[in-house]
Design a protein around this motif. Structure first.
Motif, mmCIF file in Angstrom:
data_model
loop_
_atom_site.group_PDB
_atom_site.id
_atom_site.type_symbol
_atom_site.label_atom_id
_atom_site.label_comp_id
_atom_site.label_asym_id
_atom_site.label_seq_id
_atom_site.Cartn_x
_atom_site.Cartn_y
_atom_site.Cartn_z
ATOM 1 N N ASP A 62 0.830 -1.198 0.000
ATOM 2 C CA ASP A 62 0.000 0.000 0.000
ATOM 3 C C ASP A 62 0.868 1.255 0.000
ATOM 4 O OD1 ASP A 62 -2.535 1.391 0.106
ATOM 5 O OD2 ASP A 62 -2.140 1.757 2.212
ATOM 6 N N GLY A 88 -10.974 7.995 -2.487
ATOM 7 C CA GLY A 88 -10.221 7.973 -1.240
ATOM 8 C C GLY A 88 -8.766 7.620 -1.468
ATOM 9 N N LYS A 92 -5.388 9.983 -0.949
ATOM 10 C CA LYS A 92 -4.291 9.484 -0.121
ATOM 11 C C LYS A 92 -2.955 9.580 -0.845
ATOM 12 C CE LYS A 92 -4.220 5.052 0.792
ATOM 13 N NZ LYS A 92 -4.497 3.744 1.432
ATOM 14 N N CYS A 159 0.768 -1.945 10.734
ATOM 15 C CA CYS A 159 -0.561 -2.242 10.190
ATOM 16 C C CYS A 159 -1.298 -3.267 11.051
ATOM 17 C CB CYS A 159 -0.443 -2.742 8.755
ATOM 18 S SG CYS A 159 0.032 -1.491 7.542
ATOM 19 N N ARG A 162 -2.624 -1.688 14.096
ATOM 20 C CA ARG A 162 -3.845 -0.964 13.772
ATOM 21 C C ARG A 162 -5.052 -1.905 13.735
ATOM 22 N NH1 ARG A 162 -5.579 0.879 8.741
ATOM 23 N NH2 ARG A 162 -5.306 -1.301 8.170
ATOM 24 N N SER A 205 -4.330 4.798 11.238
ATOM 25 C CA SER A 205 -5.692 5.127 10.805
ATOM 26 C C SER A 205 -5.723 6.458 10.071
ATOM 27 C CB SER A 205 -6.634 5.169 12.011
ATOM 28 O OG SER A 205 -6.695 3.915 12.648
ATOM 29 N N GLN A 206 -4.972 7.443 10.551
ATOM 30 C CA GLN A 206 -4.960 8.756 9.912
ATOM 31 C C GLN A 206 -4.400 8.679 8.499
ATOM 32 O OE1 GLN A 206 -3.350 11.875 12.332
ATOM 33 N NE2 GLN A 206 -3.226 13.350 10.659
ATOM 34 N N GLN A 208 -4.618 6.057 6.711
ATOM 35 C CA GLN A 208 -5.451 5.079 6.008
ATOM 36 C C GLN A 208 -4.608 3.943 5.437
ATOM 37 O OE1 GLN A 208 -7.446 7.558 3.104
ATOM 38 N NE2 GLN A 208 -9.052 8.108 4.546
ATOM 39 N N GLU A 210 -3.279 0.341 4.627
ATOM 40 C CA GLU A 210 -3.932 -0.943 4.419
ATOM 41 C C GLU A 210 -3.067 -2.054 4.989
ATOM 42 O OE1 GLU A 210 -4.973 -1.648 0.398
ATOM 43 O OE2 GLU A 210 -6.023 0.248 0.152
#
Length: 218
Positions: A62, A88, A92, A159, A162, A205-206, A208, A210
Protein backbone atom coordinates in the motif's frame (compact mmCIF):
# COMPACT_ATOMS: atom_id res chain seq x y z
CA UNK A 1 15.09 10.91 -24.63
CA UNK A 2 12.21 10.34 -22.21
CA UNK A 3 12.97 7.71 -19.56
CA UNK A 4 10.04 6.13 -17.76
CA UNK A 5 10.12 3.40 -15.12
CA UNK A 6 7.07 1.13 -14.90
CA UNK A 7 6.99 -0.56 -11.50
CA UNK A 8 4.30 -3.25 -11.59
CA UNK A 9 4.37 -6.98 -10.88
CA UNK A 10 2.07 -7.88 -13.78
CA UNK A 11 4.19 -8.49 -16.93
CA UNK A 12 1.12 -8.39 -19.17
CA UNK A 13 0.23 -4.91 -17.96
CA UNK A 14 3.84 -3.74 -18.38
CA UNK A 15 3.82 -5.07 -21.94
CA UNK A 16 0.49 -3.38 -22.67
CA UNK A 17 1.73 -0.09 -21.26
CA UNK A 18 4.94 -0.34 -23.28
CA UNK A 19 2.92 -0.84 -26.45
CA UNK A 20 0.64 2.07 -25.63
CA UNK A 21 3.42 4.51 -24.80
CA UNK A 22 5.69 3.67 -27.72
CA UNK A 23 2.93 4.72 -30.12
CA UNK A 24 2.81 8.19 -28.52
CA UNK A 25 6.49 8.88 -27.78
CA UNK A 26 9.12 8.58 -30.50
CA UNK A 27 12.19 8.70 -28.28
CA UNK A 28 11.27 6.56 -25.26
CA UNK A 29 13.41 4.53 -22.88
CA UNK A 30 11.04 2.35 -20.85
CA UNK A 31 12.52 0.61 -17.80
CA UNK A 32 10.67 -2.03 -15.79
CA UNK A 33 10.57 -3.31 -12.22
CA UNK A 34 8.37 -5.96 -10.62
CA UNK A 35 8.86 -5.23 -6.91
CA UNK A 36 9.98 -2.44 -4.58
CA UNK A 37 13.67 -3.42 -4.23
CA UNK A 38 14.02 -3.62 -8.02
CA UNK A 39 12.31 -0.24 -8.32
CA UNK A 40 14.80 1.32 -5.93
CA UNK A 41 17.69 -0.30 -7.82
CA UNK A 42 16.45 1.05 -11.16
CA UNK A 43 16.05 4.55 -9.71
CA UNK A 44 19.58 4.38 -8.30
CA UNK A 45 20.98 3.21 -11.65
CA UNK A 46 19.17 5.50 -14.09
CA UNK A 47 18.00 9.09 -14.46
CA UNK A 48 14.23 8.58 -14.57
CA UNK A 49 11.86 11.32 -15.77
CA UNK A 50 8.76 9.66 -14.32
CA UNK A 51 8.00 6.62 -12.18
CA UNK A 52 4.71 4.81 -12.88
CA UNK A 53 4.16 2.98 -9.61
CA UNK A 54 1.79 0.18 -8.57
CA UNK A 55 0.95 0.49 -4.86
CA UNK A 56 0.45 -3.23 -4.30
CA UNK A 57 3.38 -4.94 -5.95
CA UNK A 58 5.64 -7.11 -3.74
CA UNK A 59 7.48 -5.10 -1.10
CA UNK A 60 5.25 -2.07 -1.41
CA UNK A 61 2.34 -2.83 0.93
CA UNK A 62 0.00 0.00 0.00
CA UNK A 63 1.31 3.46 0.95
CA UNK A 64 4.68 2.25 2.28
CA UNK A 65 6.27 1.85 -1.14
CA UNK A 66 5.16 5.28 -2.33
CA UNK A 67 6.37 7.21 0.69
CA UNK A 68 9.58 5.14 0.79
CA UNK A 69 10.39 5.99 -2.83
CA UNK A 70 9.41 9.64 -2.31
CA UNK A 71 11.82 9.87 0.62
CA UNK A 72 14.73 8.23 -1.22
CA UNK A 73 14.16 10.01 -4.53
CA UNK A 74 12.30 13.28 -3.81
CA UNK A 75 13.14 14.76 -7.22
CA UNK A 76 11.60 11.91 -9.24
CA UNK A 77 7.93 12.55 -10.16
CA UNK A 78 5.66 9.62 -9.31
CA UNK A 79 2.30 8.63 -10.77
CA UNK A 80 0.39 5.82 -9.13
CA UNK A 81 -1.10 3.21 -11.46
CA UNK A 82 -3.93 1.16 -10.01
CA UNK A 83 -6.72 -1.22 -10.86
CA UNK A 84 -8.82 0.44 -8.17
CA UNK A 85 -10.65 3.65 -9.06
CA UNK A 86 -11.45 5.13 -5.68
CA UNK A 87 -11.45 8.82 -4.72
CA UNK A 88 -10.22 7.97 -1.24
CA UNK A 89 -7.14 6.26 -2.67
CA UNK A 90 -6.56 9.19 -5.02
CA UNK A 91 -6.66 11.66 -2.12
CA UNK A 92 -4.29 9.48 -0.12
CA UNK A 93 -1.62 9.11 -2.80
CA UNK A 94 -1.74 12.74 -3.92
CA UNK A 95 -1.33 13.88 -0.33
CA UNK A 96 1.56 11.46 0.04
CA UNK A 97 3.42 13.17 -2.80
CA UNK A 98 2.27 11.48 -6.02
CA UNK A 99 1.68 13.82 -8.96
CA UNK A 100 -0.83 11.58 -10.66
CA UNK A 101 -3.24 8.70 -10.43
CA UNK A 102 -3.69 6.58 -13.55
CA UNK A 103 -6.27 3.77 -13.48
CA UNK A 104 -5.20 0.69 -15.42
CA UNK A 105 -8.31 1.06 -17.57
CA UNK A 106 -7.07 4.43 -18.89
CA UNK A 107 -6.86 4.63 -22.69
CA UNK A 108 -3.42 4.93 -24.29
CA UNK A 109 -3.97 8.51 -25.39
CA UNK A 110 -4.94 9.56 -21.89
CA UNK A 111 -1.91 7.82 -20.40
CA UNK A 112 0.30 9.82 -22.76
CA UNK A 113 -1.55 12.98 -21.72
CA UNK A 114 -1.01 12.10 -18.07
CA UNK A 115 2.71 11.51 -18.63
CA UNK A 116 3.15 14.86 -20.37
CA UNK A 117 1.13 16.70 -17.71
CA UNK A 118 3.09 15.25 -14.80
CA UNK A 119 6.48 15.78 -16.44
CA UNK A 120 5.48 19.43 -16.87
CA UNK A 121 5.02 19.57 -13.10
CA UNK A 122 1.23 19.46 -12.88
CA UNK A 123 -1.03 16.93 -11.20
CA UNK A 124 -3.05 14.56 -13.42
CA UNK A 125 -6.13 12.70 -12.22
CA UNK A 126 -8.94 11.33 -14.44
CA UNK A 127 -11.84 13.77 -14.74
CA UNK A 128 -14.21 11.21 -13.25
CA UNK A 129 -12.13 11.11 -10.06
CA UNK A 130 -11.18 14.77 -9.73
CA UNK A 131 -14.25 15.84 -7.79
CA UNK A 132 -13.99 14.78 -4.19
CA UNK A 133 -10.20 14.54 -4.03
CA UNK A 134 -9.38 16.17 -0.72
CA UNK A 135 -6.26 17.84 0.55
CA UNK A 136 -5.22 17.12 4.12
CA UNK A 137 -3.36 19.17 6.68
CA UNK A 138 0.42 19.36 6.93
CA UNK A 139 0.37 16.72 9.64
CA UNK A 140 -0.28 14.05 6.99
CA UNK A 141 3.05 14.77 5.27
CA UNK A 142 4.87 14.76 8.59
CA UNK A 143 3.39 11.40 9.55
CA UNK A 144 4.13 9.98 6.10
CA UNK A 145 7.75 11.08 6.50
CA UNK A 146 8.00 9.19 9.79
CA UNK A 147 6.36 6.07 8.36
CA UNK A 148 8.80 6.21 5.44
CA UNK A 149 11.61 5.58 7.92
CA UNK A 150 10.18 2.17 8.85
CA UNK A 151 11.50 -1.03 7.35
CA UNK A 152 8.98 -3.19 5.42
CA UNK A 153 8.71 -5.54 8.41
CA UNK A 154 8.16 -2.65 10.82
CA UNK A 155 5.50 -1.22 8.50
CA UNK A 156 3.66 -4.54 8.52
CA UNK A 157 3.79 -4.64 12.31
CA UNK A 158 2.30 -1.13 12.41
CA UNK A 159 -0.56 -2.24 10.19
CA UNK A 160 -1.21 -5.28 12.35
CA UNK A 161 -1.21 -3.09 15.46
CA UNK A 162 -3.84 -0.96 13.77
CA UNK A 163 -5.90 -4.13 13.21
CA UNK A 164 -5.71 -4.96 16.91
CA UNK A 165 -3.53 -8.08 16.68
CA UNK A 166 -1.62 -9.24 19.75
CA UNK A 167 2.13 -9.84 19.60
CA UNK A 168 1.64 -13.60 19.32
CA UNK A 169 -0.80 -13.14 16.43
CA UNK A 170 1.55 -10.74 14.64
CA UNK A 171 4.34 -13.29 15.03
CA UNK A 172 2.12 -15.95 13.48
CA UNK A 173 1.20 -13.70 10.53
CA UNK A 174 4.83 -12.77 9.84
CA UNK A 175 6.28 -16.17 10.81
CA UNK A 176 8.67 -14.60 13.33
CA UNK A 177 9.30 -15.07 17.06
CA UNK A 178 7.30 -13.04 19.56
CA UNK A 179 10.55 -11.51 20.82
CA UNK A 180 11.23 -10.25 17.29
CA UNK A 181 7.75 -8.73 17.18
CA UNK A 182 8.48 -6.89 20.42
CA UNK A 183 11.75 -5.60 18.96
CA UNK A 184 9.91 -4.34 15.86
CA UNK A 185 7.28 -2.62 18.01
CA UNK A 186 9.98 -0.88 20.04
CA UNK A 187 11.62 0.33 16.82
CA UNK A 188 8.26 1.51 15.43
CA UNK A 189 7.51 3.49 18.57
CA UNK A 190 10.96 5.10 18.49
CA UNK A 191 10.81 6.07 14.81
CA UNK A 192 7.27 7.43 15.07
CA UNK A 193 8.00 9.30 18.31
CA UNK A 194 5.25 7.52 20.24
CA UNK A 195 5.12 5.28 23.30
CA UNK A 196 2.00 3.10 23.09
CA UNK A 197 -0.21 1.05 20.80
CA UNK A 198 -3.06 3.53 20.87
CA UNK A 199 -0.88 6.21 19.30
CA UNK A 200 0.31 3.71 16.68
CA UNK A 201 -3.30 2.88 15.79
CA UNK A 202 -4.12 6.58 15.44
CA UNK A 203 -1.23 7.16 13.04
CA UNK A 204 -2.04 4.12 10.91
CA UNK A 205 -5.69 5.13 10.80
CA UNK A 206 -4.96 8.76 9.91
CA UNK A 207 -2.81 7.67 6.98
CA UNK A 208 -5.45 5.08 6.01
CA UNK A 209 -2.80 2.40 5.78
CA UNK A 210 -3.93 -0.94 4.42
CA UNK A 211 -2.91 -4.26 5.97
CA UNK A 212 -0.04 -6.02 4.10
CA UNK A 213 -2.20 -8.81 2.68
CA UNK A 214 -0.92 -10.75 -0.31
CA UNK A 215 -4.51 -10.95 -1.55
CA UNK A 216 -4.97 -7.17 -1.93
CA UNK A 217 -6.43 -6.47 -5.38
CA UNK A 218 -4.29 -4.66 -7.94
Amino acid sequence: MLTLLVADDHPLYRDALRGALTTHFDDLNLLEASDLPETVHQLQSHDVDLLLFDLHMPGSSDLFGLIHVRKLFPDVPVAVISGLEDKGIVSKVINAGALGFIPKTTAAGEVAEAVNTIIDGDIWVPKALQEGVQAVDDGFSELAEKVASLTPAQYKVLCYLRDGLLNKQIGFELDIAEATVKAHITAVFKKLGINNRTQAVLIASQLQLEPPADSVAH
